[in-house]
Design a protein around this motif. Structure first.
Motif, PDB file in Angstrom:
ATOM      1  N   PHE A 194       0.830  -1.205   0.000  1.00  0.00           N
ATOM      2  CA  PHE A 194       0.000   0.000   0.000  1.00  0.00           C
ATOM      3  C   PHE A 194       0.866   1.258   0.000  1.00  0.00           C
ATOM      4  CE2 PHE A 194      -3.180   3.041   1.574  1.00  0.00           C
ATOM      5  CZ  PHE A 194      -4.150   2.806   0.629  1.00  0.00           C
ATOM      6  N   ARG A 195       2.025   1.206   0.612  1.00  0.00           N
ATOM      7  CA  ARG A 195       2.960   2.347   0.547  1.00  0.00           C
ATOM      8  C   ARG A 195       3.439   2.568  -0.891  1.00  0.00           C
ATOM      9  NH1 ARG A 195       3.983   4.314   5.486  1.00  0.00           N
ATOM     10  NH2 ARG A 195       3.751   2.894   7.246  1.00  0.00           N
ATOM     11  N   GLN A 196       3.560   1.492  -1.661  1.00  0.00           N
ATOM     12  CA  GLN A 196       3.904   1.639  -3.075  1.00  0.00           C
ATOM     13  C   GLN A 196       2.780   2.337  -3.833  1.00  0.00           C
ATOM     14  OE1 GLN A 196       4.727  -2.327  -4.446  1.00  0.00           O
ATOM     15  NE2 GLN A 196       6.732  -2.421  -3.465  1.00  0.00           N
ATOM     16  N   VAL A 197       1.541   2.035  -3.477  1.00  0.00           N
ATOM     17  CA  VAL A 197       0.397   2.716  -4.083  1.00  0.00           C
ATOM     18  C   VAL A 197       0.494   4.210  -3.781  1.00  0.00           C
ATOM     19  CG1 VAL A 197      -2.117   3.003  -4.007  1.00  0.00           C
ATOM     20  CG2 VAL A 197      -1.130   0.711  -3.994  1.00  0.00           C
ATOM     21  N   THR A 198       0.732   4.523  -2.513  1.00  0.00           N
ATOM     22  CA  THR A 198       0.847   5.926  -2.095  1.00  0.00           C
ATOM     23  C   THR A 198       1.973   6.620  -2.830  1.00  0.00           C
ATOM     24  OG1 THR A 198       0.010   5.321   0.092  1.00  0.00           O
ATOM     25  CG2 THR A 198       1.150   7.424  -0.096  1.00  0.00           C
ATOM     26  N   ASP A 199       3.130   5.963  -2.915  1.00  0.00           N
ATOM     27  CA  ASP A 199       4.285   6.555  -3.617  1.00  0.00           C
ATOM     28  C   ASP A 199       3.979   6.777  -5.090  1.00  0.00           C
ATOM     29  OD1 ASP A 199       5.671   6.514  -1.229  1.00  0.00           O
ATOM     30  OD2 ASP A 199       6.817   4.705  -1.725  1.00  0.00           O
ATOM     31  N   LYS A 200       3.300   5.824  -5.711  1.00  0.00           N
ATOM     32  CA  LYS A 200       2.958   5.952  -7.134  1.00  0.00           C
ATOM     33  C   LYS A 200       2.036   7.138  -7.365  1.00  0.00           C
ATOM     34  CE  LYS A 200       1.635   3.206 -11.106  1.00  0.00           C
ATOM     35  NZ  LYS A 200       2.920   3.397 -11.745  1.00  0.00           N
ATOM     36  N   ILE A 201       1.037   7.284  -6.523  1.00  0.00           N
ATOM     37  CA  ILE A 201       0.099   8.398  -6.675  1.00  0.00           C
ATOM     38  C   ILE A 201       0.793   9.723  -6.402  1.00  0.00           C
ATOM     39  CG2 ILE A 201      -1.979   9.454  -5.694  1.00  0.00           C
ATOM     40  CD1 ILE A 201      -3.065   6.545  -5.418  1.00  0.00           C
ATOM     41  N   GLU A 202       1.593   9.784  -5.351  1.00  0.00           N
ATOM     42  CA  GLU A 202       2.304  11.022  -5.034  1.00  0.00           C
ATOM     43  C   GLU A 202       3.332  11.359  -6.113  1.00  0.00           C
ATOM     44  OE1 GLU A 202       3.856  10.527  -1.100  1.00  0.00           O
ATOM     45  OE2 GLU A 202       1.899  10.861  -0.173  1.00  0.00           O
ATOM     46  N   GLY A 203       3.916  10.345  -6.737  1.00  0.00           N
ATOM     47  CA  GLY A 203       4.892  10.573  -7.801  1.00  0.00           C
ATOM     48  C   GLY A 203       4.290  11.137  -9.072  1.00  0.00           C
TER      49      GLY A 203
ATOM     50  N   GLU B 226     -10.070  13.616  -2.956  1.00  0.00           N
ATOM     51  CA  GLU B 226     -10.768  12.415  -2.492  1.00  0.00           C
ATOM     52  C   GLU B 226      -9.832  11.207  -2.466  1.00  0.00           C
ATOM     53  OE1 GLU B 226     -14.548  11.595  -4.334  1.00  0.00           O
ATOM     54  OE2 GLU B 226     -15.017  13.730  -4.443  1.00  0.00           O
ATOM     55  N   ILE B 227      -8.949  11.117  -3.447  1.00  0.00           N
ATOM     56  CA  ILE B 227      -7.974  10.021  -3.473  1.00  0.00           C
ATOM     57  C   ILE B 227      -7.026  10.128  -2.285  1.00  0.00           C
ATOM     58  CG2 ILE B 227      -5.990   9.105  -4.742  1.00  0.00           C
ATOM     59  CD1 ILE B 227      -7.605   9.723  -7.335  1.00  0.00           C
ATOM     60  N   HIS B 228      -6.535  11.320  -1.997  1.00  0.00           N
ATOM     61  CA  HIS B 228      -5.640  11.514  -0.848  1.00  0.00           C
ATOM     62  C   HIS B 228      -6.353  11.191   0.468  1.00  0.00           C
ATOM     63  CE1 HIS B 228      -2.008  12.907  -2.688  1.00  0.00           C
ATOM     64  NE2 HIS B 228      -2.670  13.795  -3.412  1.00  0.00           N
ATOM     65  N   LEU B 229      -7.596  11.583   0.576  1.00  0.00           N
ATOM     66  CA  LEU B 229      -8.364  11.275   1.776  1.00  0.00           C
ATOM     67  C   LEU B 229      -8.544   9.760   1.915  1.00  0.00           C
ATOM     68  CD1 LEU B 229      -9.941  12.426   4.179  1.00  0.00           C
ATOM     69  CD2 LEU B 229     -11.945  12.525   2.697  1.00  0.00           C
ATOM     70  N   GLY B 230      -8.831   9.094   0.816  1.00  0.00           N
ATOM     71  CA  GLY B 230      -8.969   7.638   0.843  1.00  0.00           C
ATOM     72  C   GLY B 230      -7.677   6.943   1.229  1.00  0.00           C
TER      73      GLY B 230
END
Length: 126
Positions: A55-64, A80-84
């Protein structure tokens, strides 16, 4: 004649940009959904540490890709994505499975919606 050539060149550049954008978004959505599905699978197997890593990889991908996404998406969608992500992370760390599953599935829907928002269709043009 020159103005016609410039018009066609401009049209070609626009079409190329739209195609590249759709290709990038398609890959982004597919990769992100695959990682979210893997996170769900691991969490259901009670492998919370591994689920947290994925899930941290998901977060990193979105933030990247946030800068690019903020250019092409409505900012409300990104919020909404960041809140989720924030809620899902907290529920996963607390091992709150019902809440995590509800929130991560909502996040999955938001990510899928990115593709729908950007596809070339009459619904999106009108």
């Amino acid at each position: 004649m020159r103005s016609v050539t410039v018009a066609f060149a401009t049209l070609a550049v626009i079409i190329l940009a739209v195609c590249l954008n759709l290709l990038f978004l398609g890959n982004f959505v597919d990769d992100t959904l695959a990682m979210i599905d893997e996170t769900i699978r691991l969490a259901q197997e009670d492998s919370f540490d591994q689920a947290d890593q994925v899930f941290r990889q998901v977060t990193d991908k979105i933030e990247g890709t946030e800068t690019y996404l903020s250019i092409i998406l409505v900012h409300n969608e990104i919020d909404e994505i960041h809140l989720g992500i924030a809620k899902s992370t907290e529920y996963l760390e607390a091992h709150e499975m019902p809440e995590f599953m509800a929130e991560v599935r909502n996040l999955r829907i938001l990510i899928e919606h990115i593709r729908v928002l950007e596809e070339v269709s009459i619904r999106n043009i009108l």
